[in-house]
Scaffold this active site. Structure first.
Site, PDB file in Angstrom:
ATOM      1  N   LYS A  94       0.812  -1.218   0.000  1.00  0.00           N
ATOM      2  CA  LYS A  94       0.000   0.000   0.000  1.00  0.00           C
ATOM      3  C   LYS A  94       0.846   1.269   0.000  1.00  0.00           C
ATOM      4  O   LYS A  94       0.457   2.285  -0.574  1.00  0.00           O
ATOM      5  CB  LYS A  94      -0.950  -0.008   1.199  1.00  0.00           C
ATOM      6  CG  LYS A  94      -1.818  -1.256   1.313  1.00  0.00           C
ATOM      7  CD  LYS A  94      -2.598  -1.559   0.053  1.00  0.00           C
ATOM      8  CE  LYS A  94      -3.441  -2.818   0.196  1.00  0.00           C
ATOM      9  NZ  LYS A  94      -4.122  -3.188  -1.041  1.00  0.00           N
ATOM     10  N   LYS A 123      -2.992   0.512   9.051  1.00  0.00           N
ATOM     11  CA  LYS A 123      -3.483  -0.370   7.996  1.00  0.00           C
ATOM     12  C   LYS A 123      -2.474  -1.474   7.714  1.00  0.00           C
ATOM     13  O   LYS A 123      -1.266  -1.294   7.912  1.00  0.00           O
ATOM     14  CB  LYS A 123      -3.713   0.417   6.698  1.00  0.00           C
ATOM     15  CG  LYS A 123      -4.892   1.366   6.717  1.00  0.00           C
ATOM     16  CD  LYS A 123      -4.998   2.040   5.361  1.00  0.00           C
ATOM     17  CE  LYS A 123      -6.312   2.726   5.153  1.00  0.00           C
ATOM     18  NZ  LYS A 123      -6.413   3.313   3.796  1.00  0.00           N
ATOM     19  N   GLY A 181      -9.705  -4.662   2.696  1.00  0.00           N
ATOM     20  CA  GLY A 181     -10.943  -5.094   3.328  1.00  0.00           C
ATOM     21  C   GLY A 181     -11.120  -4.622   4.750  1.00  0.00           C
ATOM     22  O   GLY A 181     -12.001  -5.090   5.465  1.00  0.00           O
ATOM     23  N   GLY A 182     -10.267  -3.692   5.203  1.00  0.00           N
ATOM     24  CA  GLY A 182     -10.405  -3.171   6.554  1.00  0.00           C
ATOM     25  C   GLY A 182      -9.907  -4.102   7.637  1.00  0.00           C
ATOM     26  O   GLY A 182     -10.017  -3.788   8.822  1.00  0.00           O
ATOM     27  N   HIS A 221     -16.419   7.172   1.622  1.00  0.00           N
ATOM     28  CA  HIS A 221     -15.571   6.160   0.996  1.00  0.00           C
ATOM     29  C   HIS A 221     -16.191   5.846  -0.365  1.00  0.00           C
ATOM     30  O   HIS A 221     -17.226   5.192  -0.457  1.00  0.00           O
ATOM     31  CB  HIS A 221     -15.535   4.909   1.878  1.00  0.00           C
ATOM     32  CG  HIS A 221     -14.613   3.843   1.387  1.00  0.00           C
ATOM     33  ND1 HIS A 221     -13.942   2.999   2.239  1.00  0.00           N
ATOM     34  CD2 HIS A 221     -14.241   3.461   0.145  1.00  0.00           C
ATOM     35  CE1 HIS A 221     -13.199   2.150   1.539  1.00  0.00           C
ATOM     36  NE2 HIS A 221     -13.380   2.414   0.261  1.00  0.00           N
ATOM     37  N   HIS A 264     -14.377  -0.486  10.408  1.00  0.00           N
ATOM     38  CA  HIS A 264     -13.684  -0.376   9.112  1.00  0.00           C
ATOM     39  C   HIS A 264     -14.076  -1.475   8.139  1.00  0.00           C
ATOM     40  O   HIS A 264     -13.391  -1.694   7.141  1.00  0.00           O
ATOM     41  CB  HIS A 264     -12.166  -0.355   9.304  1.00  0.00           C
ATOM     42  CG  HIS A 264     -11.714   0.598  10.362  1.00  0.00           C
ATOM     43  ND1 HIS A 264     -11.806   1.959  10.217  1.00  0.00           N
ATOM     44  CD2 HIS A 264     -11.202   0.381  11.599  1.00  0.00           C
ATOM     45  CE1 HIS A 264     -11.359   2.545  11.313  1.00  0.00           C
ATOM     46  NE2 HIS A 264     -10.994   1.618  12.167  1.00  0.00           N
ATOM     47  N   ARG A 299      -8.715  -7.063  -7.788  1.00  0.00           N
ATOM     48  CA  ARG A 299      -9.499  -8.297  -7.713  1.00  0.00           C
ATOM     49  C   ARG A 299     -10.978  -7.946  -7.812  1.00  0.00           C
ATOM     50  O   ARG A 299     -11.351  -6.773  -7.843  1.00  0.00           O
ATOM     51  CB  ARG A 299      -9.243  -9.002  -6.384  1.00  0.00           C
ATOM     52  CG  ARG A 299      -9.446  -8.067  -5.177  1.00  0.00           C
ATOM     53  CD  ARG A 299      -9.397  -8.803  -3.864  1.00  0.00           C
ATOM     54  NE  ARG A 299      -9.368  -7.911  -2.723  1.00  0.00           N
ATOM     55  CZ  ARG A 299     -10.401  -7.295  -2.179  1.00  0.00           C
ATOM     56  NH1 ARG A 299     -11.610  -7.427  -2.727  1.00  0.00           N
ATOM     57  NH2 ARG A 299     -10.271  -6.522  -1.113  1.00  0.00           N
TER      58      ARG A 299
END
Length: 664
Positions: A119, A158, A164-165, A208, A235, A292
């Protein structure tokens, strides 16, 4: 290069495996399912053309085992592997292993996965393209060396190699950073196989918004517009919709352009999602790219008419997209809710009790679930029970249809977020789309208080009448052996029934068919009860109809579901209400002792106290992992640890004794 796919392996489970099977079948492609030993009877295993066991054990032994996946693909002659979402879907090592084995990975190439899977590197890449990002930095728990005090708070932790939190933590001060880093790193390692985490500034009051893109190997790259995934708890998304309501056209265009720019510069192939935080003033920040299929892809399919999974399979075959950007348009609005095994009253802690009854919504609703009549949805790997998707000409139409769908849905056994979702979607702020990513957390207690008031307003007389029919009158009407009815020869139509342990003496008389007079205290009611479907009753009380779902409670009596609220009803006048040892015996404790019991099924992954240690009220005693999330069990009072009944690695179940406390 064109290569017609004839057989694919699906390296996943549950509803997404079923979704891929459905798309493959429509293209005459055969499928191979994989499963852990515990899921041998799962629906995706039975729906696929072939199935192969991955054996028993943890995720690392089964769904995260690259070597096993490749072996199964080679063994079955699968030309390609579809990873679904989660698990190995973003692991570049898996894509590399597929390439080395001559197997097509249904997704972008390994280099793109490697870039977007890290990330921090993905943000740096986006920044070089002129896209605004929230820059972060890598941190290691236990090795902060004074860094905590130099950071600006609040922060968001993160996982570096997953989305996906999972494991995200908001940090409000330097004092809590190290503990939350440890928790986030542990969750990341458990779910993604890599414990690296990073921190970035936490943006408050943002939405978001994500953009769906598709690219092929023929130079075609398109967007399928945007989705709004703002409503989240811990999240984790629970409500998604397409398109994003009230999004200014100028902001929408910038988001779409930024997503396409990322896709173009990475030579993207396959389905991907570019995620942004959008502030009230229209500023936006690139968060990450998920290379994905997404859990929420159905809402985009509903408003564009494009089958994203079919396009993935076309791309993997070397074919071009079946459409161009000019062919993509929006029609109406779609909303998806995720029905999870979780308890909103316990901070959405997972609930892994088995499903013993369910009823799904009827026509006009899209369902994505692995529930079926012969096998309950698995609970070891994922708390998701079902996705409910409704569409309409407008957002209000889709919301109205969702309200009806949730009213028709019933799940007995585990705690679920169903009632919470019903309440949430009726909130004025949600209806008016005046929301942000922290909305659920800020409003949670208010929402729970509202639910409790609604529960108190459920008619106890309706519940009593339904249980009276099920437990007593139906048996009398069927003229069963009187030995099956304990005490009917002496009851004289007077019984006691408990609702969640509150006792109600009542009488019933003047019966005619399914109608009777019900006397509860000093009130009398005219009642009729009809069985309108399997495990479904309609109770008419003084002319008002009430729908009731019911199932046998696993310990005693029955579950009755009224307006979505579950109640346990029992009666001392029925033998079936006493299941002997199944009901469990309370452990006797001295007056100065207290037993801390497990709130859920799971595995002990950390014990933070020792024998004879003095603890404060609210102090964390131990941590239970359930369905890939951590749940902290805290002390109910200031006390001393008398004994610890479990150890790290122990599997625990609901109500199992964990720790015994004694007075200081």
């Amino acid at each position: 290069m064109m290569q017609r796919l004839e057989k694919i392996l699906i390296a996943n489970r549950g509803e997404i495996a079923l979704r891929i099977i459905r798309a493959a079948r429509s293209m005459h492609i055969s499928t191979v399912a994989v499963y852990s030993e515990e899921e041998a009877g799962a629906l995706h295993v039975r729906q696929a053309d072939e199935s192969v066991s991955l054996g028993a054990g943890s995720l690392n032994d089964t769904y995260l085992n690259i070597e096993k996946m490749i072996q199964v693909a080679v063994q079955t002659g699968a030309q390609a592997i579809h990873p679904g979402y989660g698990f190995l879907s973003e692991d570049y090592r898996f894509a590399e292993a597929c390439a080395e084995a001559g197997i097509i990975f249904i997704g972008p190439d390994a280099e793109v996965l490697k870039l977007m899977g890290n990330k921090m590197e993905a943000k740096q890449f986006a920044q070089k393209l002129g896209i605004s990002v929230l820059l972060g930095q890598m941190l290691i728990a236990g090795e902060l060396n004074g860094e905590a005090k130099t950071l600006e708070y609040p922060l968001l932790i993160k996982a570096s190699h997953g989305g996906g939190g999972k494991g995200m933590q908001i940090v409000g001060s330097a004092e809590e950073l190290n503990e939350k880093l440890t928790q986030a790193s542990r969750a990341a390692a458990n779910y993604f196989g890599n414990g690296e985490v990073y921190v970035e500034p936490y943006v408050e009051k943002a939405r978001h918004i994500e953009v769906q893109i598709l690219g092929d190997g023929h130079g075609n790259l398109v967007h399928l517009f945007e989705r709004d995934c703002t409503l989240q708890r811990n999240h984790q998304k629970i409500v998604e919709e397409a398109p994003a309501a009230n999004l200014p056209a100028s902001v929408q265009k910038k988001l779409l352009d930024a997503a396409l720019l990322l896709g173009k510069e990475t030579n993207y192939s396959g389905a991907g999602t570019v995620e942004f935080l959008v502030e009230p003033d229209g500023r936006f920040w690139f968060m990450e790219m998920n290379p994905r299929i997404q859990v929420e892809h159905p809402v985009t399919e509903e408003v564009t008419g494009i089958d994203i999974v079919r396009e993935q399979l076309r791309i993997a075959s070397g074919e071009p997209l079946s459409f161009r950007q000019s062919d993509v348009s929006l029609k109406g609005h779609a909303i998806e809710v995720r029905i999870y095994r979780e308890d909103p009253e316990k901070a959405f802690a997972p609930s892994s009790a088995p499903v013993n009854f369910y009823r799904l919504p009827g026509n006009g609703v899209r369902l994505e679930t692995d529930l079926d009549g012969d096998n309950e949805a698995g609970s070891q790997f994922d708390p998701l029970i079902a996705k409910i998707i409704t569409s309409g000409e407008s957002r209000s139409d889709a919301l109205a249809k969702m309200g009806l769908a949730l009213k028709e849905l019933s799940v007995h056994g585990p705690k679920t977020n169903l009632l919470y979702l019903k309440h949430l979607l009726n909130e004025t702020s949600v209806v008016n789309n005046e929301i942000h990513t922290a909305f659920i957390g800020e409003q949670l207690q208010e929402h729970l208080d509202g639910l409790q008031k609604s529960r108190e307003n459920v008619s106890r007389e309706v519940l009593l009448a339904a249980y009276l029919h099920l437990g007593f009158l139906r048996k009398q009407n069927e003229a069963v052996d009187t030995w099956e009815q304990v005490g009917f020869n002496r009851l004289k139509n007077e019984v006691e029934i408990s609702i969640d342990e509150q006792v109600f003496p009542l009488a019933f008389h003047s019966r005619k068919g399914n109608s009777f007079q019900l006397q509860v205290g000093d009130k009398s009611f005219t009642v009729s009860v009809k069985e309108t479907d399997t495990q479904c009753l309609t109770v008419s009380l003084d002319g008002m109809n009430h729908g009731i779902f019911w199932s046998n409670h696993p310990v005693a009596g029955k579950w009755l579901d009224s307006d979505g609220f579950h109640f346990q009803l029992t009666s001392p006048d029925l033998l079936e209400d006493y299941h002997g040892e199944a009901a469990g015996e309370e452990q006797e404790t001295a007056e100065d002792e207290a037993v801390v019991r497990s709130p859920l099924h799971g595995k002990i992954i950390d014990i933070q106290v020792k024998h004879k240690q003095t603890i404060k009220k609210g102090e964390v005693l131990l941590v239970i992992e359930s369905m890939k999330s951590e749940n902290h069990v805290t002390s109910p009072r200031a006390a001393k640890v008398k004994s610890i009944a479990v150890e790290v690695g122990s599997q625990v179940t609901d109500e199992m004794p964990l720790i015994i406390l004694e007075d200081i």
